[in-house]
Structures are given as structure tokens and as C-alpha cells.
Design a protein around this motif. Sequence first.
Motif, mmCIF file in Angstrom:
data_model
loop_
_atom_site.group_PDB
_atom_site.id
_atom_site.type_symbol
_atom_site.label_atom_id
_atom_site.label_comp_id
_atom_site.label_asym_id
_atom_site.label_seq_id
_atom_site.Cartn_x
_atom_site.Cartn_y
_atom_site.Cartn_z
ATOM 1 N N CYS A 343 -99.578 53.568 30.199
ATOM 2 C CA CYS A 343 -99.763 53.578 28.739
ATOM 3 C C CYS A 343 -99.004 54.737 28.090
ATOM 4 O O CYS A 343 -98.394 54.580 27.036
ATOM 5 N N TYR A 344 -99.055 55.904 28.732
ATOM 6 C CA TYR A 344 -98.326 57.055 28.200
ATOM 7 C C TYR A 344 -96.819 56.785 28.180
ATOM 8 O O TYR A 344 -96.128 57.127 27.218
ATOM 9 N N LYS A 345 -96.321 56.197 29.260
ATOM 10 C CA LYS A 345 -94.883 55.924 29.342
ATOM 11 C C LYS A 345 -94.452 54.931 28.270
ATOM 12 O O LYS A 345 -93.405 55.096 27.625
ATOM 13 N N ILE A 346 -95.252 53.892 28.068
ATOM 14 C CA ILE A 346 -94.930 52.894 27.040
ATOM 15 C C ILE A 346 -94.932 53.536 25.659
ATOM 16 O O ILE A 346 -94.063 53.267 24.824
ATOM 17 N N PHE A 347 -95.904 54.410 25.408
ATOM 18 C CA PHE A 347 -95.980 55.099 24.125
ATOM 19 C C PHE A 347 -94.744 55.965 23.892
ATOM 20 O O PHE A 347 -94.155 55.966 22.798
ATOM 21 N N LEU A 348 -94.321 56.703 24.908
ATOM 22 C CA LEU A 348 -93.167 57.592 24.755
ATOM 23 C C LEU A 348 -91.874 56.805 24.568
ATOM 24 O O LEU A 348 -90.977 57.222 23.827
ATOM 25 N N VAL A 349 -91.780 55.657 25.226
ATOM 26 C CA VAL A 349 -90.620 54.789 25.011
ATOM 27 C C VAL A 349 -90.607 54.278 23.573
ATOM 28 O O VAL A 349 -89.554 54.247 22.911
ATOM 29 N N ALA A 350 -91.785 53.894 23.062
ATOM 30 C CA ALA A 350 -91.870 53.408 21.680
ATOM 31 C C ALA A 350 -91.460 54.499 20.692
ATOM 32 O O ALA A 350 -90.765 54.223 19.701
ATOM 33 N N CYS A 351 -91.875 55.744 20.958
ATOM 34 C CA CYS A 351 -91.472 56.843 20.080
ATOM 35 C C CYS A 351 -89.957 57.006 20.084
ATOM 36 O O CYS A 351 -89.341 57.235 19.026
ATOM 37 N N ARG A 352 -89.349 56.887 21.231
ATOM 38 C CA ARG A 352 -87.892 57.021 21.314
ATOM 39 C C ARG A 352 -87.203 55.899 20.548
ATOM 40 O O ARG A 352 -86.190 56.105 19.872
ATOM 41 N N GLU A 353 -87.771 54.694 20.623
ATOM 42 C CA GLU A 353 -87.166 53.557 19.929
ATOM 43 C C GLU A 353 -87.285 53.699 18.419
ATOM 44 O O GLU A 353 -86.389 53.282 17.667
ATOM 45 N N VAL A 354 -88.389 54.322 17.965
ATOM 46 C CA VAL A 354 -88.518 54.586 16.528
ATOM 47 C C VAL A 354 -87.461 55.600 16.095
ATOM 48 O O VAL A 354 -86.790 55.429 15.067
ATOM 49 N N LYS A 355 -87.289 56.648 16.876
ATOM 50 C CA LYS A 355 -86.315 57.692 16.532
ATOM 51 C C LYS A 355 -84.888 57.156 16.526
ATOM 52 O O LYS A 355 -84.051 57.617 15.745
ATOM 53 N N GLN A 356 -84.621 56.166 17.379
ATOM 54 C CA GLN A 356 -83.270 55.603 17.464
ATOM 55 C C GLN A 356 -83.052 54.432 16.511
ATOM 56 O O GLN A 356 -81.959 53.884 16.447
ATOM 57 N N GLY A 357 -84.122 54.061 15.794
ATOM 58 C CA GLY A 357 -83.973 53.019 14.797
ATOM 59 C C GLY A 357 -84.161 51.608 15.288
ATOM 60 O O GLY A 357 -83.963 50.652 14.531
ATOM 61 N N PHE A 358 -84.544 51.429 16.545
ATOM 62 C CA PHE A 358 -84.776 50.075 17.058
ATOM 63 C C PHE A 358 -86.060 49.487 16.474
ATOM 64 O O PHE A 358 -86.181 48.276 16.306
#
Length: 508
Positions: A343-358
Motif C-alpha cells: 500500500c505504501y509503495k502504491i501511494f508513493l507511485v501515485a504521488c510521483r504520477e501526480v508530480k509528473q502530471g500523469f
Amino acid sequence: MFKSRFLTQKSCSYHIWTQPTGHNTSINIYNCVTRKIEPLIVKNKNAVTWYTCGPTVYDSSHIGHASCYVKLDIIQRILKNHFGLNLVTCMNITDVDDKIIKRAIELKVDYKEVSKQYEKEFWKDLGDLNIPQPDVVVRVTENMPLIIDFIKKLEEEGYAYKTTDNSVYFDSSRSCHSPGRLQNINEIVLVPSNPHKLAPADFALWKSLKNQNEPFFDSPWGKGRPGWHIECSTLASHIFGSNIDIHAGGLDLRFPHHENEEIQSCAFHDNHQWVNYWLHTGQLHLKHSTKMSKSLKNTISIQDMLKDVEPDVFRLTCVMNQYSSPMEYHAELLDTAKNVLKCYKIFLVACREVKQGFIRPVLNNDVLCELLMRSVKEIHEAFCDNFNTPRVIQILNHIVSKMNCMINSAANYQTKTTDNVYYLVAIENLVLDTLNTFGLDFDEAKKLQSEDSTEFINLLVHFRQEVRNLGLQDRNKDLLKLCDNLRDDLKKAGLSIRDHEKLSSWSR
């Protein structure tokens, strides 16, 4: 001949504890002397002394040892990274002992070969568990003159006596502390194991040679080797002197090992409190078993465990359990930790995708600010509450759940968006910093930016994205199928691709 306060056991209460002076860490910790929570005060925040009882290296370390040392490592990291203390750590290695000698006889090798082999294995185990070596490592055989001098002083000042078999025992009747200072032993019957002892509570400082084929060291009392308790007292005193901030080990060491360490060290240093805080980790046991023991043949070696369990999964399992509580080792517990990690890994990936505009969610910064401020406060309060790591995990889980709802809401995609994401990044940093404090390294997203393979992967994902967009535009099922196949193949190789309409992101 004897100092007045050491004349009788009756003259001192074994629950007396003096609160140290110095730096108040704001942490409240369980004190096994007073049997209650006390403020953790260290003499100097820039040089906090910590001694850990190390292993007797005669066999492979098991998961009970792993639980103890991982939990202590977690607490040390909290003290260093969260509270900013400069922790100076020391651990002993017992490299001569009855068990080592017995194992050497079984293997028909020199005892030194046994101790060197299993000490090397011990450090590898710790490394595989992401536990750094202590600042100072002291071995018994390398410090024998110090141990002998320690015993000589106790004997000269009347705290020890030589027996007719040339052994030396500590005279418990001369101690400032009665047995039971660290642990209630009212129900334990002390039986003399040696007819030469004056009292059941007396314990060996020097054990005379009984078998000419066994290793020995010369001493004023004849050939022999030191007792177990005197080794730690001597080595810890050699490094840290007459007073130690924190002395740590497993709960099974509280009595008699730590008890006797304190008794003889107070006598040696002429004080009533050698250790300010004793810190003990709860024992680990297998499901439906009350004890893990080599003699019961129900142990699992650390290396055998690591064949099936990732180090971070075991570490998070320890974080999710209060350090001083017993822990039951079973598959369900490990699966829970594994799912939380995911769950933590999925959350951190989602944060990165928000920062990159995906992903372009609607972020309510007022809500995020309140969540951030409250979480920072609650995490600190949990750390101050006797290192309440299970509570910290609850707080992190709440953060992740709330953030995932905000990020993944269907109404968020390709609709109204905020102009900034700095509160989201601040929350991401809080989660990462807390996990890193536990020794869990989730900073993969930032690591990827510096890896040589990143540029190649970006090119591959971008090419697949262009092919996929053509397939979507022309409704070409064959092209889309090829893209799906490539995504599935890359997943098997450890690379996860996520499609967001016309954009694609990846993570390891």
C-alpha cells in the motif's frame, strides 16, 4: 572493611532509582526498576551511551535474535533521526563460553574456529537485515586482562571471594541491591549450583579449569575463564565508564544477567546506579508455542527465514509490534506487513504520477494542510510514548488512505485541477521520512532519477505509449494487444507500467 551502604541487603530498597540530570529527550520510557513510565533523560545529547548485549557465537542466529536486534535498531534510528541524539553504540561478542567449547568438541576443531565462523555469520545476518554494526565491538578474548583486573578489584574491596576449587564468586550479601531489582523473582527459588557458594544468589566471576583439554587463561586464582556476567560489566565499563545512559537486550537477559551486571558494577564503581535505563525487547515465539529454543529444536535461522521473507517485511512486522511486547511469528502476521508495504509503495507511485502530471486530481490544500500538521504532531507524540511504533503505523495508514481517496477519485481525472501540489509533496516527504526512520527504504522514486537505466526505460515506455495511442486512434486491436503483451512481459521483469488515457507511467 566494607562501605556502610553495602553492608546488608536490608539497608537498601531494590526499587530505588535516581532520575538522571541532563537533556530531557521528551520521551517517556518504561523503567523496569521503578516498574513504571519515566522521562528519558540523557547526560549529554551529543554523546548518548548505549550498550547492547551481543551474541554468544556458537551457532547460527535465529529469528528470535533477529527480532531483538531489529527492534533495537529501530529504536536507535528513532533516537538519532527523529530526536537528533548522537548515539554512541557498543556491543560485546562472547567468543569463549561453555557452549562454544562444547560445539568445538562436537566438530573436533579449535574453539576459536567456531567463534570466528559464527561471528562472521552473525554480522552477515545483521547486514542482510539492514542493521548497521555498532560503533564499537568488544570481544571477551581480546580483553582478558581488563576482566581479570575488574575481578581483582572486587575481591580486594571485599565484594568477591575465592573458593576451594580456585573459582571466584561475587558475595551477594555485600551488594547494595537485593536480587529482584530489575525483575520480580519472588517465585524463583535460588538453588546453589556449587557447594562452594556461600549463598544461592552468589554468582561466578571466575570459573576454574575443570578439564585440561578446555581453553583457559592464566589469572591470580589459577587457570580458568571468566563468568558470563562479569564480561559485559567489564567491557561496557571500559568503553563508557561508571554510568551508562541505556543498556539494551532481550527480555530473557533481564534476570539474572542484567541483574548481576548491575550488582557487580555498582560495587566496582562505588555507586548505586550503573545503568540509568534498562531497555528490553519482548521475546518472539512461534505460533502455538510459548518459547523458541535451540534445545527444543524449534528455531528458524535468520538465513532460512530470508529465503521466504523479505527483510523489509520482517522489519515492518517488528515496527507494527510494540518493542517490549512478545511477538508471535506466523504467516498471517507477515502477510499483513507485506500488504501494508504494498500500500505504501502504491501511494508513493501515485504521488510521483501526480508530480509528473500523469494524474491531475483536485487537491484541497486546506484539508491537506490540516492532515499534515495533525499527523506531524501525532507521530511525534507516539514516538515520545515509549517508542509507540504501532501507533505511528496507524497514523501513516490513515494518511495513505485519505490521500488515495483524494488522488484516485474518478471525478479528479482530466477535470478541474489545482495549480500546486506542494502540500501533497510535503505529506509524501513525511511518509518517506518516517519510513526511512524505521530503516525501511521507500525512496525508490527519487533513486530512479539517478540510475543509468532510467533514460533507456523512459525511451521504451514513450515508444510503447506512441504505439498505443495509434492503436487507440485507429481502434487497431492488434497494436493494442502488442502493447498489452509488452506491459505484461515488463511486469515479469520487475517493471510496472500504468496507462492514463494517452499517457503512461512506470515504476519498479
